[in-house]
Write an enzyme that holds these catalytic residues in place. Structure first.
Site, PDB file in Angstrom:
ATOM      1  CE  LYS A 124      -4.124  -2.054   2.047  1.00  0.00           C
ATOM      2  NZ  LYS A 124      -5.196  -1.928   3.062  1.00  0.00           N
ATOM      3  CG  ASP A 184      -7.858   0.559   3.123  1.00  0.00           C
ATOM      4  OD1 ASP A 184      -8.788  -0.214   2.828  1.00  0.00           O
ATOM      5  OD2 ASP A 184      -6.659   0.285   2.946  1.00  0.00           O
TER       6      ASP A 184
END
Length: 476
Positions: A70, A106
């Site tokens: 990420k 997220d």
């Protein structure tokens, strides 16, 4: 059916064997009639750059990015959404004609999950374990919401935790502490914490027996959020629920961040309930060949509707309205139990105990499930015995009526005498704990979910009818 024009999306990470994203996205893509497919790609850290170039070369429309890429993927992209740039981590990539733009869904997915569980982080004390990509997004969402945050991380990665704390301090406009994740610091941090978030991979399959927090440190006033979703109930969540904590599964964050990514790729709104149900099926039934074959079989015809959910969600009142509109027989399982026992449920609990009541509930539910053409209002604890929901599922579509804790407290406040489980409850916190313990069971059992918190009885019934029209196996 995949053809020469099918657009490809997927997820990259290492490992990815546990991921539920293909099941979740492919179910929705097929349901909406989109010419898309979604695959999982295991990409080692040393091959990340090559994989991103391959995304461009192959014209892959979109990718989710998971552990451990990420943060590492950020410099490999052409453009970043402002939120992703501020967080310093990307979990979603959109390919627009060879130009790759990174997003972070997220943060919003996490915050939506918290609020859906009636937890507002503003002014709350948070312990955040981990400092990777997921922790960055979660920390940013919490800092923006005005929470007080302590970051705990492994000793060998403390530099990463310190940097995260510094970045979050600028957003929160207050000092964010970064401490080593050890027993002493964990114990001190949790003494006054309102929320504990596990943003590490500890407890994820195949290490499902592990937990980052000893059970004795978990207080009943604590809310525990575990981003790990495989298994659905991690050891941390199981032990937290046993200690009386409110618990939130990482599955909810997975679904909500996935829905946001889906909209970025397709321009279509993603049906949350369908994504959640597809993920639950994949998680609980597995993804082997037998399951795949079963999924292709025509849906069995069902002519009944079974309403499940916590007390005060509206199962009886909405059930009567629904039965009237569908011209079906209304059945109240609790009323049938009282008739069979010859006394009220309150007296069954008082004189015979809860185990005796649950056995009566099992027998009556099995009898009701054998009949067709009904709207069935189930008791709040029907999901405690899986044989109940297994029996109902043979002839009925299971609809989970959910409601906020505030709505439930308001609806049941004057009914303690009629609701034996409320008799020994002191204050709203115990209701919250009971709701949190049962919520995963309702979600796992349900075919359809409807929030009744702000819906009237007639509106709720109409919404259910609308959703039933989308359910392949239901027949009037």
């Amino acid at each position: 059916m995949i053809n020469a024009t099918t657009r490809l999306c997927g997820v990259i990470g290492d490992p990815v064997s546990h991921t539920l994203s293909p099941a979740m996205h492919n179910a929705v893509m097929a349901s909406l009639g989109l010419d898309y497919a979604y695959l999982a790609f295991r990409v080692k850290s040393t091959e990340l750059g090559t994989a991103i170039q391959g995304m461009k070369a192959l014209g892959i429309r979109g990718l989710n990015v998971t552990i451990p890429h990420k943060a590492a993927v950020v410099p490999l992209l052409d453009e970043l959404d402002p939120l992703a740039r501020d967080i310093g981590a990307v979990n979603t990539i959109v390919n627009d004609n060879g130009r790759l733009k990174g997003y972070n869904t997220d943060a919003s997915g996490f915050l939506q999950s918290l609020l859906a569980a009636s937890f507002n982080p503003q002014g709350k004390r948070i312990v955040l374990m981990g400092a990777g990509g997921a922790a960055r997004a979660i920390g940013f969402a919490l800092a923006q919401s005005g929470a007080s945050i302590t970051v705990l991380n492994r000793k060998i990665e403390m530099e990463q935790a310190v940097l995260l704390a510094q970045n979050l301090s600028r957003v929160a406009k207050s000092k964010v502490d970064a401490l080593e994740l050890d027993a002493a610091n964990l114990k001190t941090a949790l003494v006054k914490a309102d929320l504990l978030v596990n943003a590490t991979s500890v407890g994820m399959s195949p290490g499902a027996g592990d937990t980052p927090v000893p059970a004795h440190l978990l207080r009943s006033s604590l809310t525990v959020f575990d981003v790990v979703y495989a298994p659905l109930e991690t050891r941390l969540l199981r032990e937290a629920a046993a200690r009386g904590c409110r618990v939130i599964s990482g599955l909810e964050m997975l679904v909500r961040q996935g829905a946001l990514a889906f909209e970025l790729w397709t321009g279509k709104e993603a049906p949350l309930d369908m994504m959640r149900q597809a993920a639950l099926v994949a998680l609980t039934q597995g993804k082997d060949g037998k399951h795949s074959k079963k999924a292709k079989e025509p849906a069995k015809v069902k002519t009944s509707v079974a309403l499940i959910g916590f007390m005060g969600a509206g199962k009886s009142s909405v059930g009567r309205a629904l039965a009237r509109k569908l011209k079906k027989t209304f059945v109240d399982v609790d009323k049938l139990i009282e008739k069979k026992a010859g006394k009220s449920i309150a007296h069954i609990f008082k004189e015979d105990g809860e185990p005796a009541f649950r056995e009566l509930e099992r027998v009556v539910t099995a009898e009701v499930a054998r009949q067709a053409g009904q709207v069935i209002a189930c008791g709040g604890g029907v999901v405690l015995n899986k044989s109940n929901t297994d029996a109902l599922r043979k002839t009925a579509v299971l609809v989970y009526l959910k409601a906020s804790e505030g709505a439930v407290r308001k609806r049941v406040s004057s009914a303690k005498g009629k609701r034996p489980l409320l008799a020994n409850i002191k204050g709203a916190k115990s209701i919250e704990v009971l709701m949190a313990q049962r919520r995963p069971l309702y979600e796992q059992a349900s075919d359809i979910t409807l929030d009744t918190s702000r819906l009237g009885i007639e509106d709720a019934a109409d919404k259910i009818i609308e959703r039933l029209g989308e359910y392949e196996g239901f027949r009037l």
